[in-house]
Design a protein around this motif. Structure first.
Motif, PDB file in Angstrom:
ATOM      1  N   LEU A  65      -4.345  -6.545  -1.775  1.00 30.93           N
ATOM      2  CA  LEU A  65      -2.908  -6.650  -0.241  1.00 30.93           C
ATOM      3  C   LEU A  65      -1.890  -6.284   0.288  1.00 30.93           C
ATOM      4  CD1 LEU A  65      -4.668 -10.361  -1.251  1.00 30.93           C
ATOM      5  CD2 LEU A  65      -4.652  -8.739   1.417  1.00 30.93           C
ATOM      6  N   PHE A  66      -1.847  -5.827   1.425  1.00 29.34           N
ATOM      7  CA  PHE A  66      -0.463  -4.606   2.402  1.00 29.34           C
ATOM      8  C   PHE A  66       0.448  -5.846   2.711  1.00 29.34           C
ATOM      9  CE2 PHE A  66      -1.204  -1.385  -0.687  1.00 29.34           C
ATOM     10  CZ  PHE A  66      -2.655  -1.102  -0.170  1.00 29.34           C
ATOM     11  N   TRP A  67       1.195  -5.224   3.013  1.00 28.79           N
ATOM     12  CA  TRP A  67       1.754  -5.765   4.330  1.00 28.79           C
ATOM     13  C   TRP A  67       2.968  -4.582   4.728  1.00 28.79           C
ATOM     14  CZ3 TRP A  67       2.286  -9.425   7.415  1.00 28.79           C
ATOM     15  CH2 TRP A  67       2.364 -11.036   7.199  1.00 28.79           C
ATOM     16  N   LEU A  97       5.381  -3.919   1.268  1.00 24.55           N
ATOM     17  CA  LEU A  97       5.663  -4.383  -0.245  1.00 24.55           C
ATOM     18  C   LEU A  97       3.309  -4.202  -0.590  1.00 24.55           C
ATOM     19  CD1 LEU A  97       4.227  -7.442  -0.195  1.00 24.55           C
ATOM     20  CD2 LEU A  97       6.380  -8.197  -0.261  1.00 24.55           C
ATOM     21  N   LYS A  98       3.168  -4.329  -1.668  1.00 26.95           N
ATOM     22  CA  LYS A  98       1.886  -3.971  -2.152  1.00 26.95           C
ATOM     23  C   LYS A  98       2.003  -5.287  -3.148  1.00 26.95           C
ATOM     24  CE  LYS A  98       2.026  -0.049  -4.604  1.00 26.95           C
ATOM     25  NZ  LYS A  98       1.470   1.823  -4.662  1.00 26.95           N
ATOM     26  N   TYR A  99       0.671  -5.897  -2.977  1.00 32.47           N
ATOM     27  CA  TYR A  99      -0.635  -6.237  -4.700  1.00 32.47           C
ATOM     28  C   TYR A  99      -2.015  -5.514  -4.822  1.00 32.47           C
ATOM     29  CZ  TYR A  99      -2.931  -9.658  -7.517  1.00 32.47           C
ATOM     30  OH  TYR A  99      -3.339 -10.071  -8.431  1.00 32.47           O
ATOM     31  N   LEU A 100      -1.592  -5.254  -6.375  1.00 26.77           N
ATOM     32  CA  LEU A 100      -2.848  -4.118  -6.775  1.00 26.77           C
ATOM     33  C   LEU A 100      -2.436  -5.738  -7.720  1.00 26.77           C
ATOM     34  CD1 LEU A 100      -1.615  -0.748  -6.559  1.00 26.77           C
ATOM     35  CD2 LEU A 100      -2.834  -2.284  -5.252  1.00 26.77           C
ATOM     36  N   SER A 101      -2.674  -6.018  -8.458  1.00 32.28           N
ATOM     37  CA  SER A 101      -3.264  -6.957  -9.800  1.00 32.28           C
ATOM     38  C   SER A 101      -1.755  -7.430 -10.598  1.00 32.28           C
ATOM     39  CB  SER A 101      -3.530  -6.414 -11.023  1.00 32.28           C
ATOM     40  OG  SER A 101      -3.189  -5.417 -11.448  1.00 32.28           O
ATOM     41  N   GLY A 102      -2.052  -8.264 -11.635  1.00 35.39           N
ATOM     42  CA  GLY A 102      -0.451  -9.074 -11.946  1.00 35.39           C
ATOM     43  C   GLY A 102      -0.232 -10.371 -11.442  1.00 35.39           C
ATOM     44  N   SER A 103       1.215 -10.452 -11.543  1.00 36.99           N
ATOM     45  CA  SER A 103       1.941 -10.769 -11.128  1.00 36.99           C
ATOM     46  C   SER A 103       1.950 -11.347  -9.193  1.00 36.99           C
ATOM     47  CB  SER A 103       3.627 -10.548 -11.512  1.00 36.99           C
ATOM     48  OG  SER A 103       4.873 -11.500 -10.685  1.00 36.99           O
ATOM     49  N   THR A 104       1.442 -12.715  -9.338  1.00 35.43           N
ATOM     50  CA  THR A 104       1.040 -13.267  -7.583  1.00 35.43           C
ATOM     51  C   THR A 104       2.738 -13.079  -7.078  1.00 35.43           C
ATOM     52  OG1 THR A 104       1.896 -14.993  -8.485  1.00 35.43           O
ATOM     53  CG2 THR A 104      -1.292 -14.485  -8.637  1.00 35.43           C
ATOM     54  N   TYR A 126      -3.180   6.287  18.767  1.00 39.06           N
ATOM     55  CA  TYR A 126      -3.286   6.402  17.613  1.00 39.06           C
ATOM     56  C   TYR A 126      -2.101   7.153  16.827  1.00 39.06           C
ATOM     57  CZ  TYR A 126      -8.022   7.027  20.443  1.00 39.06           C
ATOM     58  OH  TYR A 126      -8.814   6.072  21.856  1.00 39.06           O
ATOM     59  N   PHE A 127      -3.107   6.713  14.579  1.00 41.40           N
ATOM     60  CA  PHE A 127      -1.852   6.918  13.833  1.00 41.40           C
ATOM     61  C   PHE A 127      -2.621   7.292  13.357  1.00 41.40           C
ATOM     62  CE2 PHE A 127       1.576   4.705  14.779  1.00 41.40           C
ATOM     63  CZ  PHE A 127       2.048   3.690  15.552  1.00 41.40           C
ATOM     64  N   CYS A 128      -2.609   8.943  12.260  1.00 44.70           N
ATOM     65  CA  CYS A 128      -2.505   8.814  11.797  1.00 44.70           C
ATOM     66  C   CYS A 128      -1.905   8.691  10.317  1.00 44.70           C
ATOM     67  CB  CYS A 128      -2.831  10.111  11.462  1.00 44.70           C
ATOM     68  SG  CYS A 128      -3.367  11.445  10.277  1.00 44.70           S
ATOM     69  N   ALA A 129      -2.985   8.808   9.299  1.00 47.02           N
ATOM     70  CA  ALA A 129      -2.611   8.411   7.769  1.00 47.02           C
ATOM     71  C   ALA A 129      -3.000   9.365   6.923  1.00 47.02           C
ATOM     72  CB  ALA A 129      -2.199   6.581   7.741  1.00 47.02           C
ATOM     73  N   SER A 130      -2.233   8.848   5.512  1.00 49.31           N
ATOM     74  CA  SER A 130      -2.741   9.746   4.608  1.00 49.31           C
ATOM     75  C   SER A 130      -2.671   8.692   3.373  1.00 49.31           C
ATOM     76  CB  SER A 130      -2.366  10.937   4.573  1.00 49.31           C
ATOM     77  OG  SER A 130      -0.726  10.618   3.912  1.00 49.31           O
ATOM     78  N   GLY A 154      -7.202   7.187  -8.310  1.00 52.39           N
ATOM     79  CA  GLY A 154      -8.412   6.339  -8.996  1.00 52.39           C
ATOM     80  C   GLY A 154      -8.428   4.857  -9.351  1.00 52.39           C
ATOM     81  N   LYS A 155      -6.750   4.717  -9.561  1.00 51.65           N
ATOM     82  CA  LYS A 155      -6.404   3.321  -9.773  1.00 51.65           C
ATOM     83  C   LYS A 155      -6.537   2.459  -8.654  1.00 51.65           C
ATOM     84  CE  LYS A 155      -3.487   5.527 -13.312  1.00 51.65           C
ATOM     85  NZ  LYS A 155      -2.493   5.174 -13.872  1.00 51.65           N
ATOM     86  N   GLY A 156      -7.750   2.697  -7.836  1.00 46.10           N
ATOM     87  CA  GLY A 156      -7.381   1.778  -6.648  1.00 46.10           C
ATOM     88  C   GLY A 156      -6.899   1.998  -5.327  1.00 46.10           C
ATOM     89  N   PRO A 157      -6.553   1.309  -3.969  1.00 42.63           N
ATOM     90  CA  PRO A 157      -6.404   1.623  -2.834  1.00 42.63           C
ATOM     91  C   PRO A 157      -4.597   2.076  -2.957  1.00 42.63           C
ATOM     92  CG  PRO A 157      -8.244   0.361  -2.784  1.00 42.63           C
ATOM     93  CD  PRO A 157      -7.838   0.115  -3.593  1.00 42.63           C
ATOM     94  N   GLU A 158      -3.868   2.906  -2.263  1.00 40.87           N
ATOM     95  CA  GLU A 158      -2.262   3.284  -2.611  1.00 40.87           C
ATOM     96  C   GLU A 158      -2.497   3.000  -1.549  1.00 40.87           C
ATOM     97  OE1 GLU A 158      -1.612   2.868  -6.980  1.00 40.87           O
ATOM     98  OE2 GLU A 158      -0.217   3.077  -5.157  1.00 40.87           O
ATOM     99  N   GLU A 159      -0.701   3.128  -1.408  1.00 37.32           N
ATOM    100  CA  GLU A 159       0.367   2.954  -0.317  1.00 37.32           C
ATOM    101  C   GLU A 159      -0.731   3.771   1.220  1.00 37.32           C
ATOM    102  OE1 GLU A 159       3.931   4.061  -1.080  1.00 37.32           O
ATOM    103  OE2 GLU A 159       4.626   3.962   1.337  1.00 37.32           O
ATOM    104  N   GLN A 160      -0.046   4.169   1.865  1.00 40.82           N
ATOM    105  CA  GLN A 160      -1.023   4.908   3.791  1.00 40.82           C
ATOM    106  C   GLN A 160       1.017   5.558   3.308  1.00 40.82           C
ATOM    107  OE1 GLN A 160      -3.577   3.872   6.071  1.00 40.82           O
ATOM    108  NE2 GLN A 160      -5.465   3.542   4.191  1.00 40.82           N
TER     109      GLN A 160
END
Lengths: 109, 115
Positions: free
Chosen positions: A33-35, A48-55, B89-93, B98-104
């Motif tokens: 989850l992200f804001w 901020l973002k939540y990936l895992s760990g502390s809520t 229209y917005f482009c993002a990267s 490999g650890k999961g979704p990251e910040e765009q």
């Protein structure tokens, strides 16, 4: 597919008051989850973002959010807002990058 | 460091015309995305690319096409524009490690009006 619901389209608040922007998600699998915040005529920036760990997740500009799995919520909070916090805020659930419709926060003097 | 650039900043286009929105990033991110932002609907994913040479459909792909010939560029083409494609229209990267979704990281947007 996941869905993200932001419960308030607009939130007006006075300067130095606390604020909570609500976000609920639906997912049967692990979720990230992200804001994001969008200032006028700009692109989105990560708060901020939540990936895992502390809520309880702390982000930039004094914002924090709490992941609540039982309530499938990820509400954004700030104890004291400033005029400069006026912006559009988006909650997003990853895996398939779903964004909520956005909440416009307006901070009044 | 520029991050992500988009061109043009804004465009008014006649219906039926072909249009390509350009997006370039200099962060060497492997994943890139195109969204459209409409009032009350938030951002909706049009197409994405997890790595150069591959693309995928998002939530609202109809009427749009993309290509990813290299890491840096991810153009979005409207083959025959229609008024319902009027949007920002917005482009993002993002750098999927490999650890999961990251910040765009988002570009400044292109405001497109189709008449």
């Amino acid at each position: 597919a996941q869905s993200v619901t932001q419960l308030d389209s607009q939130v007006p608040v006075f300067e130095e008051a606390p604020v909570e922007l609500r976000c609920n998600y639906s997912s049967s699998v692990s979720v990230y989850l992200f804001w994001y915040v969008q200032y006028p005529n700009q692109g989105l920036q990560l708060l901020l973002k939540y990936l895992s760990g502390s809520t309880l997740v702390k982000g930039i500009n004094g914002f924090e959010a709490e992941f609540n799995k039982s309530q499938t919520s990820f509400h954004l909070r700030k104890p004291s807002v400033h005029i400069s916090d006026t912006a559009e805020y988006f909650c997003a659930a990853s895996n398939d990058m779903r964004f909520g419709a956005g909440t416009r926060l307006t901070v009044k003097p | 460091i520029a991050g992500i650039t988009q061109a043009p900043t804004s465009q008014i286009l006649a219906a039926g015309r072909r249009m390509t929105l350009r997006c370039t990033q200099d962060m060497r991110h492997n994943a890139m995305y195109w969204y459209r932002q409409d009032l009350g609907l938030g951002l909706r994913l049009i197409h994405y690319s997890n790595t150069a040479g591959t693309t995928g459909k998002g939530e609202v792909p109809d009427g749009y096409s993309v290509s990813r010939a290299n890491t840096d560029d991810f153009p979005l083409t409207l083959a025959s524009a229609v008024p319902s494609q009027t949007s920002v229209y917005f482009c993002a990267s993002s750098d999927s490690n490999g650890k999961g979704p990251e910040e765009q990281f988002f570009g400044p947007g292109t405001r497109l009006t189709v008449l």
